[in-house]
Enzyme design. Structure first.
Site, PDB file in Angstrom:
ATOM      1  CE  LYS A   1      -3.856  -1.948   2.693  1.00  0.00           C
ATOM      2  NZ  LYS A   1      -4.922  -1.754   1.705  1.00  0.00           N
TER       3      LYS A   1
ATOM      4  NE  ARG B   1     -10.712 -10.197  -1.561  1.00  0.00           N
ATOM      5  CZ  ARG B   1     -11.059  -9.295  -2.472  1.00  0.00           C
ATOM      6  NH1 ARG B   1     -11.436  -9.681  -3.678  1.00  0.00           N
ATOM      7  NH2 ARG B   1     -11.044  -8.015  -2.180  1.00  0.00           N
TER       8      ARG B   1
HETATM    9  N1  BES Z   1      -8.040  -3.864   4.562  1.00  0.00           N
HETATM   10  C1  BES Z   1      -8.217  -3.501   3.215  1.00  0.00           C
HETATM   11  C2  BES Z   1      -9.525  -2.779   2.966  1.00  0.00           C
HETATM   12  C3  BES Z   1      -9.631  -1.387   3.517  1.00  0.00           C
HETATM   13  C4  BES Z   1      -9.260  -0.313   2.750  1.00  0.00           C
HETATM   14  C5  BES Z   1     -10.169  -1.164   4.754  1.00  0.00           C
HETATM   15  C6  BES Z   1      -9.387   0.953   3.221  1.00  0.00           C
HETATM   16  C7  BES Z   1     -10.305   0.107   5.242  1.00  0.00           C
HETATM   17  C8  BES Z   1      -9.919   1.174   4.480  1.00  0.00           C
HETATM   18  C9  BES Z   1      -8.202  -4.751   2.328  1.00  0.00           C
HETATM   19  O1  BES Z   1      -7.395  -5.770   2.769  1.00  0.00           O
HETATM   20  C10 BES Z   1      -7.676  -4.319   1.004  1.00  0.00           C
HETATM   21  O2  BES Z   1      -6.538  -3.945   0.931  1.00  0.00           O
HETATM   22  N2  BES Z   1      -8.516  -4.398  -0.015  1.00  0.00           N
HETATM   23  C11 BES Z   1      -8.136  -3.993  -1.313  1.00  0.00           C
HETATM   24  C12 BES Z   1      -8.648  -5.020  -2.286  1.00  0.00           C
HETATM   25  C13 BES Z   1      -8.130  -4.840  -3.674  1.00  0.00           C
HETATM   26  C14 BES Z   1      -6.669  -5.151  -3.729  1.00  0.00           C
HETATM   27  C15 BES Z   1      -8.921  -5.744  -4.588  1.00  0.00           C
HETATM   28  C16 BES Z   1      -8.750  -2.628  -1.575  1.00  0.00           C
HETATM   29  O3  BES Z   1      -9.884  -2.402  -1.164  1.00  0.00           O
HETATM   30  O4  BES Z   1      -8.073  -1.795  -2.149  1.00  0.00           O
HETATM   31 MN    MN Z   2      -5.387  -5.558   2.102  1.00  0.00          MN
END
Ligand code: BES
Ligand code: MN
Ligand code: ZN
Length: 487
Positions: A264, A338
């Site tokens: 990230k 997931r």
């Molecule tokens: N934990 C994150 C989701 C999240 C994002 C929670 C912002 C709270 C605030 C999750 O693990 C994630 O990174 N999801 C990705 C999925 C994507 C790579 C398909 C996302 O939402 O960007």
């Molecule tokens: Mn994630």
């Protein structure tokens, strides 16, 4: 916060809190110089709108008294109660007052509503000061006790038998969510939950080696980049009929989500300490249910991992085999929640045969695009379960909005090399995430998924929380259990 109930206002030093409905004079619980006070309220443009407040000082039988008027608008009794308790505490917490007396005499609050004043007061007073070592005296909270007057004879019983437990559960969830990831990681999360056994909860824990044995390749793939060993935490509360099929609540417990190799951006990454808020909510709910001895068989299960990039981390394009036997092509290591839920759900189905599974997860950023910070997304193919959860959302204040599922979304996660891939296209990202989880739910098991990424942490205060961890999920689970499993 100490909570008390009384029939009449005490004597001595305290701030008096009086509710005021839309446009009305404060209730029968009035003061001798109410006319004069009303003039000062008018000059503060106070009209009793929900959430508004105004202050006056008066001579109350020889004592100088702060009087706080709180607008409750024309809300239902329950909503009015929470507005009242929450607003009173947010206004008085650091005011210098040590004691607040909330007088609802003549306002028509029944015992439950009166007890919910206490709930909101208690929830709104929660704060986490463990790491503040230099707070100036003037910035420290002063309020210690809240007395609710005129709520009827059963208010106290309603508080101790239901809402006090809920308040403790929410506080526990917030603590887990607020603690930083160098303190709360899979093993220490389990340690913090161990004391729940004193309430009669049975605790079972799997470590990484045991999960390897069981073939949980999806969860372990996420964990393998971290030096922290993962855990599967199972909490059983058997308050219902002997042998009754349990309801399982499954929480995503990613104690820190860097994204892994699909890392990230640095900006805002600190927020990912609360990527375990689903697990925190489930643990808090278990505490609440056991504290109030809920008459239901409930399992809380938390998949606990840390998602880190390293030389041992999984790579985009790795194929992992989940406990279900289904294979997954890991396209993006940041879609880790997931993968964790998949194995937690398979494990709970095989081991405990639940009739219903509801999972809670800060799963996708996309749900924030859909629903902002107002609602968590509810995904389920089962209309009856949807209705029950929506009803629990409405009474608890943990708000849900139902989202769609469907075959055409499911096709988007087919993979050329494995049974599925862990991400679909950007569009509809929360829905394909839900479809992914659905592939691990056995036929005949009722299932719902709650994507709470927009609800775990708040940048602004509300009636029942300050900025920070909200404890989302605890009240929703408590209401769902009370309204559908205990009757
Ligand atoms: N934990 C994150 C989701 C999240 C994002 C929670 C912002 C709270 C605030 C999750 O693990 C994630 O990174 N999801 C990705 C999925 C994507 C790579 C398909 C996302 O939402 O960007
Ligand atoms: Mn994630
Ligand atoms: Zn995550």
């Amino acid at each position: 916060m100490k909570i008390e109930f009384a029939d009449a206002r005490p004597t001595g030093d305290y701030a008096l809190v009086l509710p005021s409905a839309d446009g009305n004079r404060p209730g029968a619980a009035s003061l001798s110089d109410l006319d004069k006070i009303e003039a000062t309220l008018r000059r503060q443009r106070f009209e009793g709108e929900a959430g508004s407040a105004a202050e006056a000082f008066t001579d109350d039988g020889g004592t100088a008294r702060r009087v706080l008027f709180v607008g409750i608008g024309s809300n239902s009794a329950g909503e009015a109660a929470e507005k009242l308790g929450g607003t009173a505490v947010s206004r008085l917490l650091k005011s210098g007052e040590k004691h607040a007396v909330i007088d609802v005499t003549g306002m028509g609050f029944d015992a439950d509503a009166a007890a919910r004043i206490a709930l909101a007061a208690s929830l709104r007073s929660w704060r986490y000061d463990r790491y503040h070592t230099k707070t100036k005296d003037k910035q420290k909270p002063t309020l210690e006790t809240v007395t609710i007057v005129g709520g009827g004879a059963d208010a106290d019983e309603r508080w101790t038998s239901r809402w006090q437990a809920v308040s403790l559960g929410v506080a526990f969830a917030r603590t887990l969510v607020t603690e930083p990831p160098n303190i709360v990681y899979p093993e220490s999360f389990v340690d913090l939950c161990r004391p729940l056994s004193e309430l009669g909860i049975e605790i079972e824990v799997l470590d990484g080696a045991q999960m390897t044995e069981l073939g949980m390749g999806a969860l372990l793939g996420v964990a393998q980049g971290s030096v922290r060993d993962p855990r599967m935490l199972v909490m059983h509360w058997n308050g219902g009929a002997d042998g009754g099929a349990p309801t399982a609540f499954v929480g995503k417990g990613v104690t820190f989500d860097t994204g892994g190799i699909s890392i990230k951006p640095a900006q805002g990454m600190e927020a990912m300490k609360w990527d375990m808020a689903g697990a925190g909510g489930v643990a808090g709910a278990m505490l609440a249910l056991a504290s109030r001895k809920a008459k239901a068989n409930v399992i809380g299960i938390c998949g606990l991992v840390e998602n880190m990039p390293s030389g041992t981390a999984q790579r985009p394009s790795d194929v992992v085999t989940s406990m279900s036997g289904q294979t997954v092509e890991v396209i993006n290591t940041d879609a880790e929640g997931r993968l964790v839920l998949a194995d937690a759900i398979t494990f709970v189905q095989r081991t405990y045969k639940p009739a219903t599974i509801v999972d809670f997860a800060t799963l996708t950023g996309a749900i924030l695009i859909s629903l902002g910070h107002e609602f968590a997304g509810l995904f389920t193919p089962d209309d009856e379960l949807a209705d029950r959860l929506m009803a629990a959302a409405a009474t608890s204040g943990d708000k849900l909005w139902r989202m769609p599922l469907g075959e055409s979304f499911d096709r988007l996660i087919d993979s050329p090399i494995a049974d599925m891939k862990n991400v679909g296209p950007r569009e509809g990202g929360s829905i394909t995430a839900a479809q992914f989880i659905k592939r691990f739910v056995d036929d005949g098991v009722k299932w719902a998924h709650v994507d709470m990424a927009g609800k775990a942490w708040s940048e602004k205060p509300s009636d029942t929380y300050d900025k920070g961890a909200t404890g989302f999920g605890v009240r929703l689970i408590d209401s769902f259990v009370a309204d559908h499993l205990e009757r």
